[in-house]
Design an enzyme around this catalytic site. Structure first.
Site, PDB file in Angstrom:
ATOM      1  N   GLU A  25       3.890   4.224   7.012  1.00  0.00           N
ATOM      2  CA  GLU A  25       2.823   5.210   6.773  1.00  0.00           C
ATOM      3  C   GLU A  25       1.944   5.428   8.000  1.00  0.00           C
ATOM      4  O   GLU A  25       0.713   5.432   7.905  1.00  0.00           O
ATOM      5  CB  GLU A  25       1.982   4.799   5.567  1.00  0.00           C
ATOM      6  CG  GLU A  25       2.749   4.828   4.258  1.00  0.00           C
ATOM      7  CD  GLU A  25       1.894   4.559   3.034  1.00  0.00           C
ATOM      8  OE1 GLU A  25       0.709   4.198   3.189  1.00  0.00           O
ATOM      9  OE2 GLU A  25       2.412   4.706   1.908  1.00  0.00           O
ATOM     10  N   GLU A  81       8.983   4.237  -1.226  1.00  0.00           N
ATOM     11  CA  GLU A  81       7.870   3.887  -2.121  1.00  0.00           C
ATOM     12  C   GLU A  81       7.744   4.989  -3.156  1.00  0.00           C
ATOM     13  O   GLU A  81       7.529   6.148  -2.809  1.00  0.00           O
ATOM     14  CB  GLU A  81       6.537   3.718  -1.386  1.00  0.00           C
ATOM     15  CG  GLU A  81       6.433   2.454  -0.552  1.00  0.00           C
ATOM     16  CD  GLU A  81       5.026   2.215   0.002  1.00  0.00           C
ATOM     17  OE1 GLU A  81       4.047   2.569  -0.692  1.00  0.00           O
ATOM     18  OE2 GLU A  81       4.928   1.691   1.119  1.00  0.00           O
TER      19      GLU A  81
END
Length: 512
Positions: A173, A302
């Protein structure tokens, strides 16, 4: 009663399922590791301190790959802290989750644990506070046979054979300002390219995942993917996507929770679907610009439902070891949406090759543990269990004629969400179906073109009168699936009754 029709044609397929689409994720976060998979002194602990009750629940899910060690955690992690004699490992301030990391479990222990649960590691490298040198050293430690400093260090630590970790995440991320070492897309793209080059020099057989957007709501999406892939397209294999569905809230839903917007919640996977399509378009644009021949695939590493724990997490005192962070108390409605999200992933198996339910134990988890006590299944465990056990082979491309509805957030939402897989080796068809309607049953007619002489092998139904009910330590089997007789086949026509707001699995077997 409303009705829907679905055509499943043997000649119209999407792609074969890569079993890694049923992956999961364990991060050094909250109680995922400590008192989750690892609790020395527990009555069920093995010789390494891993809980055998948790191992059995994980094994039943048949998870082929597990992402580790993060997550936000990895962007501040020194992998060297977690190897060697445990008594010499440092305790560290873990800044991502404001906890203390004791480093009792590290790479070698986690590799051991994945073998116990019949899985493999998907390893992430720290591109927040670290970079090229640390990444190449980690690959050498894990994968190089011997005769060099880091491979011999692994041997000294009691692991003579290389771990042969195949899939590696290039950070986590990095588009998010919350990330330690957050970078702009061109900064990250350049770094990821150079890291990928040296990692492949150490082990040419690895597969690399570059960071995509942390969600479709990021202001940099999808420009982030375009810029990062323009730097990395020829040196990586996958781009990652992350998406968490939450319950509609805010001023426009002022009457919540007395009148929860269940209709919108049940359609949240439509955002996931659009997210995938946009990233696929961006990948193919960069491929065209570069005149490239290879395809980049998606690692949706995710995904889950996440909203219950927000208020509880704000009250957690910082700087504890294994505080109870991100512990979602999942209900039945969450499980049905998870089923919809699984169907979305299967619909895109031509491009989504890896996916990780985030996470696995205690943190946003299908499996919960009580410290010193039981381990039990949350509601979301069951749709994932059914898909990972039965959703193999070729995904059929369904043609669906369904009634639709409008909600406060979405329009033209199909009442049915469905997909099917055909396992030619076993000669079985496995149909997964959700009835989104919380008030009315749905009668569905499946036209099985090219499939003759099939019978219903099993009909699993997951339903509950209260969509907001879940399992607890006191009543761990309160909301569980059951076998039903809602499906029958007659001349290649399958009729199925989908109860209101339900997850359904219809397994068909050819008659010899």
């Amino acid at each position: 009663m409303r009705k829907a029709k679905v055509i499943l044609d043997k000649d119209f397929t999407i792609s074969e399922v890569d079993k890694r689409i049923y992956g999961s994720f364990i991060e050094h976060l909250g109680r995922a590791i400590y008192t989750g998979i690892y609790e020395p002194g527990h009555p069920q602990a093995d010789e390494q301190g891993f809980r055998k009750d948790v191992i059995e629940l994980v094994k039943a899910l048949k998870i082929p790959i597990i992402r580790y060690p993060g997550g936000n955690f990895v962007s501040g992690y020194n992998w060297e802290d977690g190897v060697g004699p445990k008594e010499q490992r440092p305790k560290r301030l873990e800044l991502a989750w404001r906890s203390i990391e004791p480093n009792e479990v590290g790479i070698n222990e986690f590799v051991d644990w994945t073998k116990k649960v019949d899985s493999k590691v998907m390893m992430a490298v720290n591109l927040g506070t670290r970079g090229i040198d640390e990444a190449r050293n980690l690959v050498e430690y894990c994968n190089f046979p011997g005769g060099t400093f880091y491979s011999d260090l692994r041997k000294k630590h009691g692991y003579p054979e290389p771990h042969k970790i195949k899939v590696w995440n290039l950070g986590n991320e990095m588009d998010g300002e919350w990330q330690i070492g957050h970078k702009l897309p061109h900064e990250y793209g350049r770094l990821a390219r150079e890291v990928a080059k040296v990692m492949r020099q150490v082990d040419p057989n690895i597969e690399l995942v570059v960071c995509g957007s942390s969600g479709p709501g990021m202001t940099t999406f999808p420009e982030w993917e375009r810029i990062v892939l323009e730097h990395t397209y020829d040196v990586v294999d996958y781009v990652s996507l992350h998406y968490y569905a939450n319950f509609p809230s805010g001023p426009e839903f002022i009457e919540l929770p007395n009148n929860p917007d269940l209709a919108s919640f049940m359609a949240k996977n439509l955002d996931m679907d659009r997210f995938i399509k946009t990233v696929v378009s961006t990948i193919d644009y960069v491929k065209a610009v570069k005149r490239a021949k290879k395809d980049i695939h998606i690692s949706f590493d995710e995904w889950n439902v996440w909203y219950h724990s927000f208020e509880k997490d704000r009250k957690i005192e910082p700087w504890q070891i294994a505080p109870p962070l991100l512990e979602e108390d999942y209900n039945f409605a969450d499980a049905v949406l998870v089923g919809c999200m699984i169907i979305t992933l299967l619909r895109h198996v031509d491009r989504v090759k890896i996916a990780c339910l985030a996470q696995l134990v205690n943190v946003l988890a299908p499996i919960m543990t009580v410290k010193g006590g039981i381990a039990y299944r949350q509601t979301i465990y069951y749709p994932f269990l059914h898909a990972s056990n039965y959703g193999h082979g070729i995904v059929l491309n369904p043609k669906i004629d369904s009634p639709k509805y409008d909600s406060r957030l979405y329009t033209d939402v199909p009442v049915i969400e469905t997909i099917a897989t055909y396992d030619e080796e076993e000669d079985t068809i496995n149909i997964f179906a959700v009835n989104r309607d919380a008030k009315e049953d749905l009668l569905v007619e499946y036209n099985l073109k090219g499939f003759e002489k099939f019978k219903v092998l099993e009909n699993i139904v997951y339903e509950n009168d209260d969509p907001f009910e879940g399992n607890t330590p006191e009543n761990p089997d309160k909301v569980v699936p059951h076998l039903a007789n809602n499906a029958k086949v007659n001349n290649s026509i399958l009729e199925v009754l989908l109860p209101k707001l339900s997850w359904n699995v219809i397994r068909l077997k050819k008659i010899n």
